[in-house]
Design a protein around this motif. Structure first.
Motif, PDB file in Angstrom:
ATOM      1  N   PRO A   1     -24.343  -9.194  -3.237  1.00 62.28           N
ATOM      2  CA  PRO A   1     -24.409  -9.873  -2.385  1.00 62.28           C
ATOM      3  C   PRO A   1     -25.261  -9.078  -1.285  1.00 62.28           C
ATOM      4  CG  PRO A   1     -22.292 -10.615  -3.283  1.00 62.28           C
ATOM      5  CD  PRO A   1     -22.740  -8.644  -3.491  1.00 62.28           C
TER       6      PRO A   1
ATOM      7  N   GLY B   1     -23.349 -13.890  -9.026  1.00 64.72           N
ATOM      8  CA  GLY B   1     -23.830 -14.917  -9.035  1.00 64.72           C
ATOM      9  C   GLY B   1     -23.845 -15.903  -9.637  1.00 64.72           C
TER      10      GLY B   1
ATOM     11  N   ASP C   1     -30.090  -9.340  -5.231  1.00 59.50           N
ATOM     12  CA  ASP C   1     -29.607 -10.154  -4.767  1.00 59.50           C
ATOM     13  C   ASP C   1     -28.532 -10.793  -5.477  1.00 59.50           C
ATOM     14  OD1 ASP C   1     -28.008 -11.189  -2.489  1.00 59.50           O
ATOM     15  OD2 ASP C   1     -30.271 -11.758  -1.473  1.00 59.50           O
ATOM     16  N   SER C   2     -27.315 -11.216  -5.920  1.00 56.85           N
ATOM     17  CA  SER C   2     -26.454 -11.709  -6.194  1.00 56.85           C
ATOM     18  C   SER C   2     -25.883 -13.508  -5.623  1.00 56.85           C
ATOM     19  CB  SER C   2     -25.341 -11.671  -6.459  1.00 56.85           C
ATOM     20  OG  SER C   2     -24.553 -10.946  -5.529  1.00 56.85           O
ATOM     21  N   ASP C   3     -26.858 -13.097  -4.287  1.00 61.12           N
ATOM     22  CA  ASP C   3     -26.448 -14.787  -3.515  1.00 61.12           C
ATOM     23  C   ASP C   3     -27.779 -15.491  -4.331  1.00 61.12           C
ATOM     24  OD1 ASP C   3     -24.856 -13.947  -2.287  1.00 61.12           O
ATOM     25  OD2 ASP C   3     -25.176 -12.454   0.143  1.00 61.12           O
ATOM     26  N   ARG C   4     -28.904 -14.897  -4.514  1.00 61.76           N
ATOM     27  CA  ARG C   4     -29.612 -15.778  -4.727  1.00 61.76           C
ATOM     28  C   ARG C   4     -30.245 -15.775  -7.265  1.00 61.76           C
ATOM     29  NH1 ARG C   4     -36.941 -14.360  -4.496  1.00 61.76           N
ATOM     30  NH2 ARG C   4     -37.489 -15.629  -5.695  1.00 61.76           N
TER      31      ARG C   4
END
Lengths: 378, 378
Positions: free
Chosen positions: A77, A37, A82-85
């Motif tokens: 992700p 991320g 969650d590596s999107d956040r």
């Protein structure tokens, strides 16, 4: 022995000298880490993961290394972490052989491997090293500090020694202090390695390597990482097919569970450095958050509570499993109770996983939602 | 290796040849035993005790040997197993090194020690040998058959193979079949012995003896015989005084629990024959009362129930301890349920002892009244 460093590993140079808690210092030491991320502009979306005894920093696939990591279903992700956040960092423990400086590394003072010349290793040294990585990446405060197993100890040490470095904390199958059953198991694992003539007081090489001792240590580890309940369902009394048995050996492998242990041992033996194993194992025995209470007394439980109460986080979650005999759930409950006493919104979450201490690695069906819900609430 | 026979031991000569369940036969074999109290005229007041892996037949002091025995507070005049009322027999297991014929005995066919030439040993062979002793003493039916730990397996085997030989049964921390966690532990203990170069495929002597392997095996045994709960209260994180530590050894003994294990190991190592240990240990893995069900299927639990249901006793008591990880209390509950299904008045009694599998040896405060009440009701 060589070190075992996954491709794509990054390195952070520690200050030199890097003082060690029990005395001595490292020169030119480094910490291996990986990230997932993106750090946001406010630099307030970072999560640090500190690990158990044996994992490397490759917790999950990423740009540097597309191979699955040891916590692949948990991190990435859209996954529970969650590596999107979040901007996620995982460090390899100081003292390990998977990229961070340890007994299998070159000692710059001698040009030879440290081996037993490595100074005494404490869980606290790993915590301090990890804190350097976090600050070195420009992060003043982590959104969450996650520690599994030994990493649960490392996380508590980091929180106690670096106040304000994390806003929240998830402690998974960790402990605030080593208790005698776990010390006994680890002591026996170390004895198995040390008794192997090929350990040779730490001066082994690839030709003459303490394979039997490492195999024993690993098998005992696997026995205590899983649970009798899981094995009853998984193996029962099933025997190996005759073509997988050695009839010449009167005490050879006969039951599936024996073959399972043998397979685990074979996969581990040449992939972890024996001296590093000894150092990391001993560091766990020494750990006691009670060392951080201001007025230490003869009451060990009281010291633990007081040590935990010295930690300041806003929110915490301690997860445990009833089938864990190595870090039993009473220890995670003790962590949640202690952090609550310090004013944190702290919960203890017991999970009914059958897989024992290792459940966090395999029972993602239970651990995933618990971790995701905690992080979603931040 | 020499055998270890307490003074006052008596011997019963088995029929020669004595056939073994898995093949082969013993010639000129014998069983060591001791007795307490007096057989009455009706010959109906006899109790047989069969033991765990390591004890000899000297369960308590008696005329032949005034030294305290391994179950001293349980057996004697006015004690829970009251020798004023009962005629009590305790046998040393076939395959042991404490008087009964085993791998450490002379093989009359060769004039040398059996060592690994001893035929495969089953729990059933020990049961058959014990049945010969009972009948040889002129007893057609025992008032009660008592088995502890491995002896709980031996007792079930005897009841299944010798119908009518006992009216009632007390099973203490026993099991109807070996489960994978216990198999794994025992497999590792055997591996520790076999990996010791001084084991030398069973051809050791007093000069060259597998001391390290036996020490490891015993320490792992003690870890699984006791419980984490007990050790938390007993040892906590207490460290050895500095004069009991070897500062030259970076991984030497430091915690009291490590010293406790070392002490246990030292007291055991030269007092039990390694090959006998291997044979008795393996016999437990093999045991499954399900072998005695008439229509064996792929359902292991079903086979166990059916095997137990083939046993005929009037009354039975199965005692277990919640902290026992080696023979967990579910296994004694399974025994009671199975014997009840065969028509016995069978009870399962869980006891809250903190001492784990070994509780029956030390928690006489709980086990004594339970055994006394059962025997008083006969």
């Amino acid at each position: 022995m060589t070190e075992f460093i996954p491709p794509g590993t990054r390195f952070f140079d520690l200050p030199s000298p890097f003082p060690m808690k029990r005395g001595g210092a490292l020169h030119g030491a480094r910490v291996a880490f990986e990230t997932w991320g993106t750090l946001n502009a406010a630099r307030d979306n970072a999560i640090l993961i500190v690990t158990g005894l044996s994992p490397d920093a490759h917790a999950a696939s990423n740009h540097g290394n597309p191979e699955p990591g040891w916590w692949e279903p948990m991190l990435g992700p859209g996954k529970p972490i969650d590596s999107d956040r979040w901007f996620v960092i995982c460090v390899n423990s100081l003292g390990s052989c998977k990229g961070s400086t340890g007994p299998a590394s070159l000692n710059p003072d001698t040009g030879a491997l440290y081996r037993l010349d490595f100074p005494d290793l404490s869980v606290e040294d790993g915590a301090d090293a990890a804190a350097h990585v976090v600050r070195g990446l420009g992060i003043a405060q982590l959104a969450c500090m996650i520690g599994n197993s030994m990493g649960g100890m490392t996380a508590l040490a980091l929180l106690a020694r670096h106040p304000g470095l994390a806003r929240t904390h998830i402690n998974i199958s960790g402990a605030a202090r080593a208790l005698p059953f776990s010390i006994a198991i680890r002591s026996l694992q170390r004895e198995a390695i040390r008794l192997d003539p090929d350990w040779n007081h730490g001066r082994y090489d690839d030709e003459r390597y303490p394979e039997s001792g490492m195999r024993m240590a690993r098998k005992l580890g696997v026995i205590t990482y899983r649970s009798a309940l899981e094995w009853d369902g998984r193996f029962g009394r099933v025997r190996l097919e005759s073509d997988r048995r050695d009839d010449e050996d009167p005490f050879g492998l006969e039951f599936e569970v024996e073959s399972y242990l043998e397979g685990h041992a074979r996969r581990f033996v040449r992939r972890f450095d024996p001296n590093c194993y000894l150092y990391l194992s001993r560091s766990m025995d020494w750990f006691d958050i009670g060392d951080y209470c201001t007025a230490r007394s003869g009451d060990s439980e009281g010291n633990t509570r007081a040590g935990l109460a010295s930690i300041r986080v806003d929110k915490a979650l301690a997860i445990g499993v009833h089938t864990d005999i190595l870090f039993p759930p009473q220890q995670q409950e003790e962590i949640a109770d202690g952090l609550r006493a310090s004013g944190a919104d702290a919960q203890f979450l017991p999970l009914p996983s059958p897989q024992g201490h290792d459940a966090f690695l395999v029972d993602i069906g239970r651990f995933g939602p618990a971790v995701a819900a905690f992080l979603a609430g931040l």
